[in-house]
Design a protein around this motif. Structure first.
Motif, mmCIF file in Angstrom:
data_model
loop_
_atom_site.group_PDB
_atom_site.id
_atom_site.type_symbol
_atom_site.label_atom_id
_atom_site.label_comp_id
_atom_site.label_asym_id
_atom_site.label_seq_id
_atom_site.Cartn_x
_atom_site.Cartn_y
_atom_site.Cartn_z
ATOM 1 N N TYR A 92 49.457 33.079 29.651
ATOM 2 C CA TYR A 92 49.272 31.644 29.484
ATOM 3 C C TYR A 92 50.284 31.014 28.538
ATOM 4 C CZ TYR A 92 47.348 32.100 24.760
ATOM 5 O OH TYR A 92 47.192 32.355 23.424
ATOM 6 N N ARG A 93 51.088 31.845 27.840
ATOM 7 C CA ARG A 93 51.937 31.330 26.767
ATOM 8 C C ARG A 93 53.422 31.630 26.948
ATOM 9 N NH1 ARG A 93 51.588 29.779 21.309
ATOM 10 N NH2 ARG A 93 53.129 30.735 19.919
ATOM 11 N N ASP A 94 53.767 32.766 27.514
ATOM 12 C CA ASP A 94 55.152 33.238 27.544
ATOM 13 C C ASP A 94 55.957 32.533 28.639
ATOM 14 O OD1 ASP A 94 57.426 34.758 27.014
ATOM 15 O OD2 ASP A 94 56.820 36.339 28.409
ATOM 16 N N GLY A 95 56.989 31.812 28.231
ATOM 17 C CA GLY A 95 57.832 31.091 29.182
ATOM 18 C C GLY A 95 59.086 31.816 29.590
ATOM 19 N N GLY A 96 59.300 33.032 29.091
ATOM 20 C CA GLY A 96 60.480 33.800 29.480
ATOM 21 C C GLY A 96 61.699 33.478 28.636
ATOM 22 N N ASP A 97 62.862 33.811 29.178
ATOM 23 C CA ASP A 97 64.093 33.596 28.417
ATOM 24 C C ASP A 97 64.497 32.114 28.440
ATOM 25 O OD1 ASP A 97 65.076 33.291 30.974
ATOM 26 O OD2 ASP A 97 66.380 35.044 30.922
ATOM 27 N N LEU A 98 65.733 31.809 28.134
ATOM 28 C CA LEU A 98 66.182 30.423 27.951
ATOM 29 C C LEU A 98 65.349 29.727 26.874
ATOM 30 C CD1 LEU A 98 66.749 29.259 31.653
ATOM 31 C CD2 LEU A 98 68.438 30.147 30.031
ATOM 32 N N HIS A 99 65.055 30.480 25.802
ATOM 33 C CA HIS A 99 64.229 29.970 24.693
ATOM 34 C C HIS A 99 62.864 29.493 25.191
ATOM 35 C CE1 HIS A 99 68.292 29.698 22.828
ATOM 36 N NE2 HIS A 99 67.623 30.090 21.759
ATOM 37 N N GLY A 100 62.312 30.210 26.182
ATOM 38 C CA GLY A 100 60.993 29.883 26.705
ATOM 39 C C GLY A 100 60.992 28.963 27.907
ATOM 40 N N ALA A 101 62.165 28.541 28.383
ATOM 41 C CA ALA A 101 62.236 27.556 29.470
ATOM 42 C C ALA A 101 62.418 28.169 30.852
ATOM 43 C CB ALA A 101 63.379 26.575 29.207
ATOM 44 N N ARG A 102 62.489 29.499 30.960
ATOM 45 C CA ARG A 102 62.793 30.118 32.252
ATOM 46 C C ARG A 102 61.756 29.765 33.321
ATOM 47 N NH1 ARG A 102 66.647 31.230 35.229
ATOM 48 N NH2 ARG A 102 67.686 32.294 33.483
ATOM 49 N N LEU A 103 60.463 29.890 33.002
ATOM 50 C CA LEU A 103 59.447 29.559 33.996
ATOM 51 C C LEU A 103 59.506 28.088 34.383
ATOM 52 C CD1 LEU A 103 56.182 31.512 33.057
ATOM 53 C CD2 LEU A 103 57.708 31.893 34.983
ATOM 54 N N SER A 104 59.747 27.214 33.416
ATOM 55 C CA SER A 104 59.838 25.780 33.709
ATOM 56 C C SER A 104 60.966 25.509 34.701
ATOM 57 C CB SER A 104 60.069 24.986 32.419
ATOM 58 O OG SER A 104 58.991 25.154 31.526
ATOM 59 N N LEU A 105 62.107 26.134 34.485
ATOM 60 C CA LEU A 105 63.237 25.956 35.393
ATOM 61 C C LEU A 105 62.926 26.532 36.770
ATOM 62 C CD1 LEU A 105 66.163 25.185 36.022
ATOM 63 C CD2 LEU A 105 66.874 27.390 35.038
ATOM 64 N N ASP A 106 62.412 27.754 36.814
ATOM 65 C CA ASP A 106 62.133 28.405 38.094
ATOM 66 C C ASP A 106 61.085 27.640 38.891
ATOM 67 O OD1 ASP A 106 63.955 30.332 37.392
ATOM 68 O OD2 ASP A 106 62.465 31.891 36.955
ATOM 69 N N TRP A 107 60.023 27.199 38.223
ATOM 70 C CA TRP A 107 58.961 26.489 38.936
ATOM 71 C C TRP A 107 59.436 25.117 39.421
ATOM 72 C CZ3 TRP A 107 53.699 27.391 35.934
ATOM 73 C CH2 TRP A 107 53.440 28.764 35.906
#
Length: 286
Positions: free
Chosen positions: A191-206
């Protein structure tokens, strides 16, 4: 409305706040309660529903919390949300709901809430457009269970999908809403981990997957957080560079400084601030 974890911690460590004195303390502040303190019928109902469970010391411990967002009640995980499959709801959820109501398109027949968590985004959107079909999608079975209960309580027609990536979705929704994890989390909690890119990876991918999923005239709405490093917003730069042709991006900060206490940790040592941002993607009509 649930506060941030740091505020919650500060409140319940005050003198006299370690045991519940009423139902709000139990379901709002996740404080353990002495058996018999609550109304007997209420206590029995909460125990039978799994919202209260016994502890070794004889107290009853809350297993869930209940919070209101724009007047609607949502069940989510009790504090502290340390479990890998915790279902989090907090101030971000309120910002997300405001963004959705402000950016709702005029005509919507189908809504997809991807990475739904407690279902705030999809349920608020569906309440704005009564009669739409809501799909609640998440990788976390606990989230799907709670979001479905919350949708039932709101009177929203819906279905649930257990999926691990947006590419697994079997429909092209008129509206897709999402609020991905965006923090750097050493424990890699879902519920918390956004991945690399300083936590923005999931935001970008989604966001990119959502843009490809939209039908002509469809809209994607995302609330997320970004780490601003040396004045640069890496998510905005990546979206402007990688968004598919035929899509229009609207991007702005909703709050310039959130979760400031995280900047004291090693993983945020080079980060200037964390900002809450709105991402709206429109696919051109056919």
């Amino acid at each position: 409305m649930a506060p941030t974890p740091s505020t919650h911690r500060r409140v319940i460590t005050r003198p006299g706040r370690q045991l519940a004195g009423n139902l709000v303390d139990v379901l709002g502040w996740s404080l353990p309660v002495m058996p018999g303190l609550l109304d007997r019928a209420m206590e029995t109902a909460l125990v039978d529903a799994g919202l209260l469970g016994p502890r070794e010391d004889g107290l009853l411990e809350p297993q869930m919390r209940a919070s209101r967002v724009r007047g609607q009640l949502f069940l989510h995980s009790a504090y502290p949300t340390t479990a890998a499959d915790a279902v989090f709801l907090g101030p971000d959820s309120l910002r997300f709901s405001h963004l959705i109501t402000a950016a709702m398109p005029g005509r919507v027949d189908s809504i997809l809430d991807y990475g739904a968590g407690a279902g705030v985004g999809g349920i608020i959107a569906a309440l704005e457009r009564p009669g739409t079909q809501l799909t609640i999608a998440d990788i976390n079975p606990k989230a799907l269970f709670l979001a479905s209960i919350n949708a039932e309580h709101a009177g929203v027609d819906h279905r649930v999908l257990h999926v691990g990536a947006p590419e697994e979705i079997d429909q092209a929704p008129d509206l897709m809403v999402t609020h991905p994890p965006f923090m750097i989390d050493s424990q890699q909690r879902t519920y918390r981990d956004g991945g690399d890119l300083h936590g923005a990876r999931l935001s970008l991918d989604w966001a990119l997957a959502g843009a490809r999923l939209l039908p002509p005239g469809g809209r994607f709405i995302m609330h997320t957080g970004v780490a601003i490093v040396q004045g640069r917003d890496g998510l905005h730069e990546a979206l402007a560079r990688e968004l598919p042709n035929g899509c229009t991006l609207t991007y702005y900060e909703m709050d310039s400084d959130i979760f400031g206490d995280e900047l004291e940790t090693a993983q945020y040592a080079e980060v200037d601030r964390i900002a809450a941002v709105a991402v709206i993607i429109d696919r051109d009509a056919a």
